[in-house]
Enzyme design. Structure first.
Site, mmCIF file in Angstrom:
data_model
loop_
_atom_site.group_PDB
_atom_site.id
_atom_site.type_symbol
_atom_site.label_atom_id
_atom_site.label_comp_id
_atom_site.label_asym_id
_atom_site.label_seq_id
_atom_site.Cartn_x
_atom_site.Cartn_y
_atom_site.Cartn_z
ATOM 1 N N LYS A 183 41.700 49.033 33.606
ATOM 2 C CA LYS A 183 42.111 48.516 34.920
ATOM 3 C C LYS A 183 43.609 48.185 34.927
ATOM 4 C CE LYS A 183 42.096 46.682 38.953
ATOM 5 N NZ LYS A 183 41.947 47.490 40.147
ATOM 6 N N CYS A 201 47.684 43.302 43.386
ATOM 7 C CA CYS A 201 47.183 44.070 42.229
ATOM 8 C C CYS A 201 48.343 44.678 41.445
ATOM 9 C CB CYS A 201 46.236 45.164 42.693
ATOM 10 S SG CYS A 201 44.624 44.524 43.158
#
Ligand SMILES: NC(=O)c1ccc[n+]([C@@H]2O[C@H](COP(=O)([O-])OP(=O)(O)OC[C@H]3O[C@@H](n4cnc5c(N)ncnc54)[C@H](O)[C@@H]3O)[C@@H](O)[C@H]2O)c1
Length: 398
Positions: A201, A255
């Site tokens: 991720k 993010c």
């Protein structure tokens, strides 16, 4: 199967809804009572097209119930925030708190999954936390990490269609976690270990950050060299193996602008390109601000008056209302602190009001301004005249 999702935000709520739709009995838990209340009323507290209908459907079918505290279930999912604190250090205190809240409820055969974006080793740390308090569960429960990679605005489709990377503490955990996601994910499920899944991720978002930094750096070089960076990139991308992204006025959102720090914090010596990309992308809004100020000075020298300026866009990317970590917002905020006695129009077509700024309609702001600064490439701005005497500072490729 009964699943308990801890955290009903942008990711936890849609995942709870899709799991409930897939036949899972879902208890959604959030410490925010307002979120719980709205969810039980079938009302979305986040903006996501089409999701409210699904929420209403699963709530009225009794498949999804929200509460402020967790209860006994067969599977637990941690989907709470993982921000950074202080000097870009990851803050996993929410994951810890969520984990602690379910430790007393765990029983043999249960599944525990972290979905929150987390620094490498978080799943191992949480396993240690669980087994320190409940040593009798060692080898008797399944623990895994499964990151989320959906795009807000397209969540319903992507939650089902995207591939998932699933990393267990051991192979049995990976298998068990994969069996859960198979109930509602149509994309491929890729098994690995938990550290690789955590790093996967972080790698995805760092990769985007580095590539954007390359484009942003090119834009600064080209400006100094008198080259149109967008023409340059279009030409370079004619190479069959080159694919350069578009420059903008920085990198925003919660993010891409956050996750790379989870690597640099733990590997400061090794993560050099990743760290430098963050620096380049953080510098770009300041560079844009200097450009705006220089343009204003030139205008004043030529016209012997202050210009009217339109600041176009506050969101961190085109056609959304999300202002988190937005470089356009930062530029506007810093600009407003520095300017005095000047007519400035601030535009963000995707929101109706802003806590700090009065907003102006985009056409009106354009018409009334001498200098138009494009910060976010919203579709509305593309309709504005390009054949104009106004000074246009286009940082986002309008
Ligand atoms: N939003 C995205 O696009 C996205 C995409 C991929 C990954 N992620 C990651 O997913 C995680 C969650 O992100 P989000 O955007 O859904 O966050 P969010 O802030 O929208 O929602 C988190 C929710 O968790 C609740 N919460 C916090 N502590 C809690 C606790 N101890 N018990 C119960 N509820 C608690 C909060 O009240 C909040 O409603 C983060 O790690 C984020 O980085 C987000």
């Amino acid at each position: 199967m009964k699943a308990c999702f801890i955290g009903l935000g942008y990711i936890g709520l849609p995942t709870s809804i899709i799991a409930a739709k897939g036949g899972v009995e879902v208890l959604g838990v959030d410490i925010n009572p307002k979120v719980v209340e709205l969810t039980n009323q079938g009302k979305l507290h986040i903006v996501e097209e089409g999701l409210e209908d699904l929420l209403r459907e699963v709530v009225s079918a009794g498949k999804l119930v929200a509460k402020t505290t967790p209860e006994v279930a067969d599977a637990y999912f941690v989907v709470v925030p993982t921000p950074f604190k202080g000097s870009y250090q990851p803050d996993i205190s929410y994951v810890e708190a969520a984990t602690k809240s379910i430790i007393p409820l765990l029983k043999e055969g249960d599944l525990y999954i972290i979905e929150s974006t987390s620094p490498i080793g978080t799943t191992d740390k949480m396993a240690e936390l669980i087994f320190t308090e409940r040593p009798e569960l060692k080898g008797k429960i399944y623990i895994a990490y499964c990151p989320e990679r959906v795009l807000p605005g397209n969540i319903i489709h992507e939650l089902v269609a995207n591939d998932r990377v699933i990393g267990g503490l051991d192979e049995a955990s990976t298998e068990r976690a994969m069996a859960f996601y198979r109930q509602f994910v149509k994309g491929e499920l890729h098994p690995t270990n938990c550290k690789t899944a955590e790093m996967c991720k972080l790698t995805e978002n760092s990769s985007r950050d580095v590539q954007i930094a390359f484009a942003n750096e090119l834009s600064i070089i080209c400006d100094k060299a008198g080259i149109d960076v967008r023409e340059l990139i279009a030409l370079a991308n004619k190479h069959p193996r080159v694919n350069i992204l578009s420059p903008g006025c920085g990198v925003g959102g919660h993010c891409i602008a956050v996750d790379p720090y989870f690597i640099t914090a733990d590997y400061p010596e090794e993560a050099r390109v990743i760290g430098l990309a963050r620096e380049v992308n953080n510098y770009k809004p300041l560079w844009c601000l200097e450009k705006i100020k220089n343009s204003i000075l030139s205008f004043e020298l030529e016209h012997k008056r202050k210009p009217a300026v339109a600041m176009m866009g506050l969101a961190f990317k085109p056609n959304i209302d999300d202002l988190r970590e937005s470089p356009s917002g930062l530029i506007t905020k810093l600009f407003m602190k520095e300017v005095e006695d000047m007519e400035v129009y601030i535009v963000e077509p995707n929101i109706t009001s802003h806590k700090d700024f009065a907003l102006t309609d985009y056409q009106e702001a354009f018409d009334k301004s001498d200098i138009v600064v494009y910060l976010t490439a919203h579709k509305e701005f593309r309709t504005l005249s390009k054949d104009t005497d106004k000074i246009i500072l286009d940082f986002c490729g309008i």
